[in-house]
Motif scaffolding. Structure first.
Motif, PDB file in Angstrom:
ATOM      1  N   TYR A  65      28.439  -2.856 -50.002  1.00 57.72           N
ATOM      2  CA  TYR A  65      29.862  -2.897 -50.335  1.00 57.72           C
ATOM      3  C   TYR A  65      30.725  -2.796 -49.082  1.00 57.72           C
ATOM      4  O   TYR A  65      31.755  -3.450 -48.977  1.00 57.72           O
ATOM      5  N   GLN A  66      30.279  -1.981 -48.123  1.00 55.55           N
ATOM      6  CA  GLN A  66      31.018  -1.901 -46.852  1.00 55.55           C
ATOM      7  C   GLN A  66      31.028  -3.256 -46.139  1.00 55.55           C
ATOM      8  O   GLN A  66      32.063  -3.681 -45.633  1.00 55.55           O
ATOM      9  N   LEU A  67      29.875  -3.923 -46.106  1.00 54.64           N
ATOM     10  CA  LEU A  67      29.800  -5.221 -45.442  1.00 54.64           C
ATOM     11  C   LEU A  67      30.626  -6.279 -46.157  1.00 54.64           C
ATOM     12  O   LEU A  67      31.313  -7.079 -45.516  1.00 54.64           O
ATOM     13  N   SER A  71      33.723  -8.054 -44.332  1.00 54.56           N
ATOM     14  CA  SER A  71      33.725  -9.499 -44.087  1.00 54.56           C
ATOM     15  C   SER A  71      34.946 -10.179 -44.693  1.00 54.56           C
ATOM     16  O   SER A  71      35.394 -11.207 -44.198  1.00 54.56           O
ATOM     17  N   SER A  72      35.500  -9.594 -45.745  1.00 56.60           N
ATOM     18  CA  SER A  72      36.714 -10.167 -46.332  1.00 56.60           C
ATOM     19  C   SER A  72      37.973  -9.505 -45.769  1.00 56.60           C
ATOM     20  O   SER A  72      39.077  -9.809 -46.208  1.00 56.60           O
ATOM     21  N   SER A 141      38.956   5.976 -47.721  1.00 56.02           N
ATOM     22  CA  SER A 141      39.008   4.545 -47.442  1.00 56.02           C
ATOM     23  C   SER A 141      38.124   4.207 -46.242  1.00 56.02           C
ATOM     24  O   SER A 141      38.021   4.995 -45.296  1.00 56.02           O
ATOM     25  N   PHE A 142      37.498   3.031 -46.306  1.00 56.59           N
ATOM     26  CA  PHE A 142      36.724   2.510 -45.183  1.00 56.59           C
ATOM     27  C   PHE A 142      37.353   1.196 -44.770  1.00 56.59           C
ATOM     28  O   PHE A 142      37.583   0.321 -45.607  1.00 56.59           O
ATOM     29  N   ASP A 143      37.640   1.065 -43.489  1.00 55.48           N
ATOM     30  CA  ASP A 143      38.203  -0.176 -42.981  1.00 55.48           C
ATOM     31  C   ASP A 143      37.325  -0.633 -41.836  1.00 55.48           C
ATOM     32  O   ASP A 143      37.073   0.148 -40.906  1.00 55.48           O
ATOM     33  N   ALA A 144      36.869  -1.875 -41.897  1.00 54.23           N
ATOM     34  CA  ALA A 144      35.938  -2.412 -40.904  1.00 54.23           C
ATOM     35  C   ALA A 144      34.739  -1.469 -40.762  1.00 54.23           C
ATOM     36  O   ALA A 144      34.291  -1.182 -39.663  1.00 54.23           O
ATOM     37  N   GLY A 177      41.567  -4.927 -42.105  1.00 54.80           N
ATOM     38  CA  GLY A 177      40.446  -4.915 -41.163  1.00 54.80           C
ATOM     39  C   GLY A 177      40.854  -4.574 -39.752  1.00 54.80           C
ATOM     40  O   GLY A 177      40.077  -4.717 -38.821  1.00 54.80           O
ATOM     41  N   ASN A 178      42.068  -4.069 -39.563  1.00 58.02           N
ATOM     42  CA  ASN A 178      42.554  -3.726 -38.222  1.00 58.02           C
ATOM     43  C   ASN A 178      42.425  -2.250 -37.919  1.00 58.02           C
ATOM     44  O   ASN A 178      42.906  -1.789 -36.912  1.00 58.02           O
TER      45      ASN A 178
END
Length: 197
Positions: A65-67, A71-72, A141-144, A177-178
């Motif tokens: 799910y992280q990947l 990727s999106s 939250s997870f970003d990148a 994703g920043n």
């Protein structure tokens, strides 16, 4: 990049072909080129649909799910729950409803999943300890693929507050994703080091 450049050379109207035309006809020819080149844009669209994933019960699901989220270029919102948590039974449906109804899509979209903290594979791997999950429920939250611990929410009253959650989801969706704070592009911290490039 090379494909776009070679396409551009072939499709760009030569100055010889434009010289014999009226300025209006030349502008139409150039506009036709511009509209055909725009279809090759590599920039992503702003509006992205939210995604809801199944509950995480093992490491493979979590990292998958992280990947997918990375990727999106959409943040992955995780709600850490247990089977014996009464507050989780109130918070999870509320969060799911907000994500399903499109909160955060205008800002770039989010992915959402619950993490079953008391699932044997999750506990055995120490996943909660890796991300400093010390109370249940926790919204993280997870970003990148990086945990955004500065915006982690553990207060049950905030987690049950619909307006708070809507704003939190929108702020997280602005990350794209920043990494970073997820504020608006004109906020004081956005692009803090962008001028150093």
């Amino acid at each position: 990049m090379h494909l776009l450049l070679s396409f551009g050379r072939q499709a760009l109207p030569s100055s010889r072909r434009l010289l014999g035309k009226t300025p209006a006809a030349a502008a139409v020819t150039c506009n036709q080129f511009a509209s055909s080149a725009a279809s090759f844009s590599t920039s992503r669209t702003v509006a992205t649909k939210n995604q809801i994933f199944q509950s995480v019960r093992n490491l493979d699901q979590f990292y998958t799910y992280q990947l997918l989220s990375s990727s999106s270029r959409t943040p992955l919102l995780t709600l850490w729950t247990t089977s014996y948590c009464p507050t989780c039974r109130v918070v999870e449906p509320l969060l799911r409803e907000l994500v399903e109804t499109g909160v955060g899509e205008e800002e770039g979209g989010v992915g959402f999943c619950t993490v079953d903290y008391d699932a044997p594979d999750v506990m055995e791997a120490g996943l909660g300890l890796s991300y400093m999950i010390n109370s249940i429920p926790t919204l993280l939250s997870f970003d990148a693929q990086e945990a955004q611990t500065q915006t982690k929410v553990t207060d049950g009253r905030q987690l049950a507050n619909r307006k708070f959650l809507e704003e939190w989801i929108r702020n997280e969706a602005r990350r794209h994703g920043n990494r970073g704070g997820g504020g608006s592009p004109t906020s004081i911290f956005s692009g803090l080091f962008s001028k150093l490039k």
